[in-house]
Design an enzyme around this catalytic site. Structure first.
Site, short mmCIF file in Angstrom:
data_model
loop_
_atom_site.label_atom_id
_atom_site.label_comp_id
_atom_site.label_asym_id
_atom_site.label_seq_id
_atom_site.Cartn_x
_atom_site.Cartn_y
_atom_site.Cartn_z
N LYS A 86 0.83 -1.20 0.00
CA LYS A 86 0.00 0.00 0.00
C LYS A 86 0.88 1.26 0.00
O LYS A 86 2.10 1.19 0.19
CB LYS A 86 -0.94 -0.05 1.21
CG LYS A 86 -1.96 -1.20 1.13
CD LYS A 86 -2.94 -1.15 2.31
CE LYS A 86 -3.99 -2.26 2.19
NZ LYS A 86 -5.00 -2.18 3.30
N TYR A 146 -12.37 -2.62 -3.90
CA TYR A 146 -12.95 -2.60 -2.56
C TYR A 146 -14.49 -2.65 -2.59
O TYR A 146 -15.12 -2.20 -1.62
CB TYR A 146 -12.47 -1.36 -1.82
CG TYR A 146 -11.04 -1.48 -1.29
CD1 TYR A 146 -10.64 -2.59 -0.55
CD2 TYR A 146 -10.11 -0.46 -1.51
CE1 TYR A 146 -9.34 -2.70 -0.06
CE2 TYR A 146 -8.81 -0.56 -1.01
CZ TYR A 146 -8.44 -1.67 -0.29
OH TYR A 146 -7.15 -1.77 0.21
N ASN A 165 -2.29 -0.28 6.86
CA ASN A 165 -1.69 -1.52 7.35
C ASN A 165 -0.72 -2.17 6.35
O ASN A 165 -0.57 -3.39 6.33
CB ASN A 165 -2.78 -2.49 7.83
CG ASN A 165 -3.81 -2.78 6.75
OD1 ASN A 165 -3.68 -2.32 5.63
ND2 ASN A 165 -4.82 -3.55 7.10
N HIS A 204 -1.90 -5.48 1.29
CA HIS A 204 -3.17 -6.17 1.03
C HIS A 204 -2.84 -7.55 0.51
O HIS A 204 -1.88 -7.71 -0.24
CB HIS A 204 -3.97 -5.43 -0.05
CG HIS A 204 -5.07 -6.26 -0.65
ND1 HIS A 204 -6.33 -6.34 -0.09
CD2 HIS A 204 -5.09 -7.09 -1.72
CE1 HIS A 204 -7.07 -7.17 -0.80
NE2 HIS A 204 -6.35 -7.65 -1.81
N GLU A 225 -9.43 -10.19 -8.22
CA GLU A 225 -8.55 -9.04 -7.99
C GLU A 225 -7.38 -9.03 -8.98
O GLU A 225 -6.97 -7.97 -9.46
CB GLU A 225 -8.02 -9.07 -6.55
CG GLU A 225 -9.13 -8.84 -5.53
CD GLU A 225 -8.67 -9.02 -4.09
OE1 GLU A 225 -7.49 -9.38 -3.87
OE2 GLU A 225 -9.49 -8.82 -3.18
P1 IDP Z 1 -7.90 -7.32 5.03
O1 IDP Z 1 -7.06 -6.27 4.33
O2 IDP Z 1 -7.17 -7.92 6.19
O3 IDP Z 1 -8.46 -8.35 4.08
P2 IDP Z 1 -10.58 -6.17 5.10
O4 IDP Z 1 -11.59 -6.50 6.13
O5 IDP Z 1 -10.77 -6.74 3.73
O6 IDP Z 1 -9.14 -6.56 5.68
O7 IDP Z 1 -10.53 -4.59 5.00
C1 IDP Z 1 -9.84 -3.96 3.94
C2 IDP Z 1 -8.97 -2.85 4.53
O8 IDP Z 1 -9.82 -1.87 5.10
C3 IDP Z 1 -8.06 -3.30 5.65
O9 IDP Z 1 -6.82 -3.81 5.17
C4 IDP Z 1 -7.90 -2.04 6.46
O10 IDP Z 1 -6.85 -1.21 5.92
C5 IDP Z 1 -9.21 -1.34 6.26
N1 IDP Z 1 -10.12 -1.56 7.39
C6 IDP Z 1 -10.80 -2.69 7.68
N2 IDP Z 1 -11.55 -2.53 8.78
C7 IDP Z 1 -11.32 -1.28 9.20
C8 IDP Z 1 -11.83 -0.50 10.30
O11 IDP Z 1 -12.62 -0.96 11.13
N3 IDP Z 1 -11.37 0.78 10.40
C9 IDP Z 1 -10.48 1.33 9.53
N4 IDP Z 1 -10.01 0.64 8.46
C10 IDP Z 1 -10.41 -0.63 8.31
MG MG Z 2 -9.81 -8.06 2.54
#
Ligand code: IDP
Ligand code: MG
Length: 138
Positions: A9, A49, A112, A115, A126
């Site tokens: 990212k 997304y 984070n 991805h 994807e």
């Molecule tokens: P993942 O990346 O571990 O698959 P997902 O649930 O698919 O997680 O969510 C996509 C991205 O959205 C996450 O990587 C994170 O950056 C962001 N995200 C997910 N949940 C939250 C939240 O509760 N608050 C803020 N950002 C979130």
């Molecule tokens: Mg995800």
């Protein structure tokens, strides 16, 4: 062989972590089938997304992923989707184990670092958003 999509990212690219992430995947024995640096458009972000439309963090998610270059790659190997998810760590870096990318380099849920696809079906969806098959090696 199973494939997955990995994104470094914008904050991971800006912090110079592309090599670190690629190195970890290669050392594990996984194979990079294609890779490119790109700016994610609004359209690509909304397709990538799509499952998160309507969630409280959706606007921030799209804003962040479109803000600066990302490094995208297709990675192949046995059970690669779950193997790479484990290597990337929990979604919230505060919960991610040491030794994972997010556990070693992250503190912020929204930023984070990486991805990776959450299932083989998601991975193929994807991969098709980010790559043409002709850009991937067999
Ligand atoms: P993942 O990346 O571990 O698959 P997902 O649930 O698919 O997680 O969510 C996509 C991205 O959205 C996450 O990587 C994170 O950056 C962001 N995200 C997910 N949940 C939250 C939240 O509760 N608050 C803020 N950002 C979130
Ligand atoms: Mg995800």
């Amino acid at each position: 062989m199973e494939r997955t999509l990995v994104l470094v990212k914008p904050n991971g690219v800006a912090r110079g972590l592309v090599g670190e992430v690629v190195s970890r995947l290669e050392r594990r024995g996984l194979t990079v089938k294609g890779a490119r640096m790109l700016m994610v458009s609004q359209e690509l972000a909304s397709r990538h997304y799509a499952e998160h439309v309507g969630k409280s963090f959706y606007a921030d998610l799209v804003s962040f992923i479109t803000s600066a270059p990302v490094f995208a790659m297709v990675v192949a190997g046995p059970s690669v989707v779950s193997v790479v998810r484990t290597m990337m760590g929990a979604t919230n870096p505060l919960d991610a184990a040491p030794g994972t990318v997010r556990g070693d380099f992250g503190l912020d849920m929204g930023q984070n670092v990486v991805h990776s696809s959450d299932s083989p079906v998601s991975a193929e969806r994807e991969i098709a958003l980010f790559f043409s098959e002709e850009d991937l090696v067999p």
